[in-house]
Design an enzyme around this catalytic site. Structure first.
Site, PDB file in Angstrom:
ATOM      1  N   LYS A   1      36.528  18.780  80.268  1.00 45.66           N
ATOM      2  CA  LYS A   1      35.722  18.343  81.409  1.00 45.66           C
ATOM      3  C   LYS A   1      34.259  18.187  80.951  1.00 45.66           C
ATOM      4  O   LYS A   1      33.946  17.193  80.330  1.00 45.66           O
ATOM      5  CB  LYS A   1      35.929  19.309  82.558  1.00 45.66           C
ATOM      6  CG  LYS A   1      37.462  19.418  82.839  1.00 45.66           C
ATOM      7  CD  LYS A   1      37.832  20.000  84.113  1.00 45.66           C
ATOM      8  CE  LYS A   1      39.314  20.305  84.212  1.00 45.66           C
ATOM      9  NZ  LYS A   1      40.240  19.210  83.956  1.00 45.66           N
TER      10      LYS A   1
ATOM     11  N   SER B   1      38.688  23.399  91.669  1.00 49.60           N
ATOM     12  CA  SER B   1      38.752  22.020  91.185  1.00 49.60           C
ATOM     13  C   SER B   1      38.760  20.964  92.284  1.00 49.60           C
ATOM     14  O   SER B   1      38.326  19.840  92.063  1.00 49.60           O
ATOM     15  CB  SER B   1      39.982  21.836  90.306  1.00 49.60           C
ATOM     16  OG  SER B   1      41.151  22.189  91.015  1.00 49.60           O
TER      17      SER B   1
ATOM     18  N   HIS C   1      36.014  24.150  85.516  1.00 53.81           N
ATOM     19  CA  HIS C   1      34.964  23.291  86.092  1.00 53.81           C
ATOM     20  C   HIS C   1      33.582  23.942  86.051  1.00 53.81           C
ATOM     21  O   HIS C   1      32.614  23.345  86.496  1.00 53.81           O
ATOM     22  CB  HIS C   1      35.338  22.896  87.516  1.00 53.81           C
ATOM     23  CG  HIS C   1      36.563  22.044  87.539  1.00 53.81           C
ATOM     24  ND1 HIS C   1      36.526  20.682  87.383  1.00 53.81           N
ATOM     25  CD2 HIS C   1      37.877  22.379  87.632  1.00 53.81           C
ATOM     26  CE1 HIS C   1      37.761  20.202  87.393  1.00 53.81           C
ATOM     27  NE2 HIS C   1      38.594  21.207  87.546  1.00 53.81           N
TER      28      HIS C   1
HETATM   29  N1  PMP Z   1      42.398  24.573  85.294  1.00 56.98           N
HETATM   30  C1  PMP Z   1      41.749  23.838  86.215  1.00 56.98           C
HETATM   31  C2  PMP Z   1      41.003  24.551  87.296  1.00 56.98           C
HETATM   32  C3  PMP Z   1      41.780  22.448  86.166  1.00 56.98           C
HETATM   33  O1  PMP Z   1      41.145  21.718  87.084  1.00 56.98           O
HETATM   34  C4  PMP Z   1      42.506  21.820  85.115  1.00 56.98           C
HETATM   35  C5  PMP Z   1      42.571  20.291  84.971  1.00 56.98           C
HETATM   36  N2  PMP Z   1      42.417  19.553  86.059  1.00 56.98           N
HETATM   37  C6  PMP Z   1      43.171  22.613  84.193  1.00 56.98           C
HETATM   38  C7  PMP Z   1      43.088  23.988  84.304  1.00 56.98           C
HETATM   39  C8  PMP Z   1      43.964  21.994  83.087  1.00 56.98           C
HETATM   40  O2  PMP Z   1      43.118  21.564  82.090  1.00 56.98           O
HETATM   41  P1  PMP Z   1      43.476  20.329  81.141  1.00 56.98           P
HETATM   42  O3  PMP Z   1      43.250  19.085  81.935  1.00 56.98           O
HETATM   43  O4  PMP Z   1      42.508  20.479  80.023  1.00 56.98           O
HETATM   44  O5  PMP Z   1      44.896  20.468  80.721  1.00 56.98           O
END
Ligand code: PMP
Length: 380
Positions: free
Chosen positions: A228, A179, A207
């Site tokens: 996303k 991420s 992602h």
């Molecule tokens: N896993 C990863 C790799 C993320 O980047 C994120 C959010 N930034 C999440 C899980 C959590 O997802 P959410 O924003 O839908 O709660």
């Protein structure tokens, strides 16, 4: 040791340039956003395909609101919609898995999966740059946690070898596209290790959904988010029927939290159908990604990653916020990311399929201007 009081802690956060404030926009989060009554080119969202304003997605959300109302108003074990099941069937098909389960956030999904699948006496092997929700899920599980070097299969193998007989149950967990770094885990190499060592393999595809195909044989647990590329809210897990049946009955962040709202469920379903149908979206995104990354490199920025997330690592909390502010003055909306979100401060630049060439050129021009103003020769 007693924690210092809140006022003292706030002072410390400010001193270390780690105090967080909102930058509030007053428009949809598209390729251009309205901020302080002006328009900015958006290079900071996870809305990779721009689907949050796609007419079919909006219309699906509107129809769901009309038919089902606003909130789900109870846990899905009490109030379950046919719409939730439709989305889960579609996700299972997309991930080529037997079954899927949708949670109310991606964060809750990771917490729920990991703390249900492993527990005290088990071992988790986790990439050192995994997302916070994986880290928190690992901690919540009470299993032993070993962190392996980022994307380093040799280090992972050494650790699997060292603990080959000590634990009955082991799980290896990794982001697919990372991420904050935009690089990708060596999925095939990790799968190869399954020939020698026994472990459950879980990926976090947050992602990568819609961007790369991670449906490899041997991955046991596919986690992803709806928040996303799918431009909605919520998270999902896909896997075999037994895994999903087990999580539905044991994972506390699923059982004790209100189900995904009808509008979010319907918009995720519509977005998923669009990314399956419109292959050109992905091609447009990848074309924009290489245009911006190559452009930044030509300007002397040492940017990393391979996909739509472009990290520009500077490592100084103050400088990164100065960089963010100066880009803001140029009409570019990018976010400086600081610890504890990342180990080293950086600008996290993210590209959308909907960015135009003119917008990317304007962004490159602004990066160059700011670099000169800051007196930086080679950055990153
Ligand atoms: N896993 C990863 C790799 C993320 O980047 C994120 C959010 N930034 C999440 C899980 C959590 O997802 P959410 O924003 O839908 O709660």
């Amino acid at each position: 040791m007693k924690k210092p009081d809140i006022i003292q802690q706030l002072g410390e956060l400010r001193n270390k340039n780690l105090f967080r404030e909102f930058r509030t926009i007053s428009s949809s989060c598209s390729n251009v956003v309205k901020f302080k009554d002006k328009e900015y080119i958006m290079l900071a969202s996870n809305n990779y395909f721009g689907l949050n304003t796609h007419p079919e997605v909006i219309s699906a959300a509107k129809d769901a609101l009309e038919k089902y109302g606003t909130g789900n108003v109870a846990s899905r074990l009490i109030v379950n919609l046919d719409l939730h099941e439709k989305l889960e069937r579609e996700i299972a098909k997309y991930k080529k898995c037997q079954s899927a389960l949708v949670y109310s956030s991606g964060y809750a999904t990771n917490l729920g999966i990991i703390s249900s699948v492993v527990g005290k006496g088990d071992l988790i092997l986790s990439d050192e740059l995994n997302h916070a929700s994986i880290i928190d899920g690992c901690r919540l599980s009470k299993a032993d946690i070993i962190v392996y070097k980022h994307c380093n299969v040799n280090d992972l193998e050494n650790k699997l070898y060292e603990f080959k007989t000590k634990y009955k149950k082991k799980i290896v967990v990794t982001d697919t596209i990372f991420s904050m770094d935009g690089d990708i885990a060596p999925l095939k190499d990790i799968l190869n290790l399954k020939k020698k060592y026994s472990f459950t393999f879980m990926i976090d595809d947050a992602h990568a959904t819609g961007i790369i195909d991670t449906n490899l044989k041997g991955i046991d647990i596919h986690m992803g988010t709806l928040s996303k590329a799918l431009a909605s809210q919520g998270g999902f897990v896909a896997g075999n029927k037994e895994l999903i049946d087990f999580l539905r009955s044991t994972s506390r962040s699923f059982m004790f939290s209100t189900g995904l709202s009808p509008a979010n469920t319907a918009s995720a379903l519509a977005a998923l159908r669009i990314i399956k149908k419109e292959k050109s979206l992905r091609l447009r995104l990848l074309r924009n990604v290489s245009y911006l990354r190559n452009g930044l490199r030509k300007l002397g920025f040492n940017v990393g990653g391979e996909f739509q997330i472009i990290p520009l690592i500077i490592g100084d909390n103050k400088k990164i916020m100065q960089f963010q502010k100066m880009l803001e003055n140029e009409g570019i909306f990018v976010t400086g990311i600081r610890p504890p979100t990342v180990q080293t401060a950086r600008l996290r630049i993210s590209v959308m399929a909907t960015h135009t060439k003119e917008q990317l050129d304007k962004a490159l021009e602004s990066f160059e201007k700011v670099r000169r103003k800051l007196g930086l020769i080679c950055v990153g």
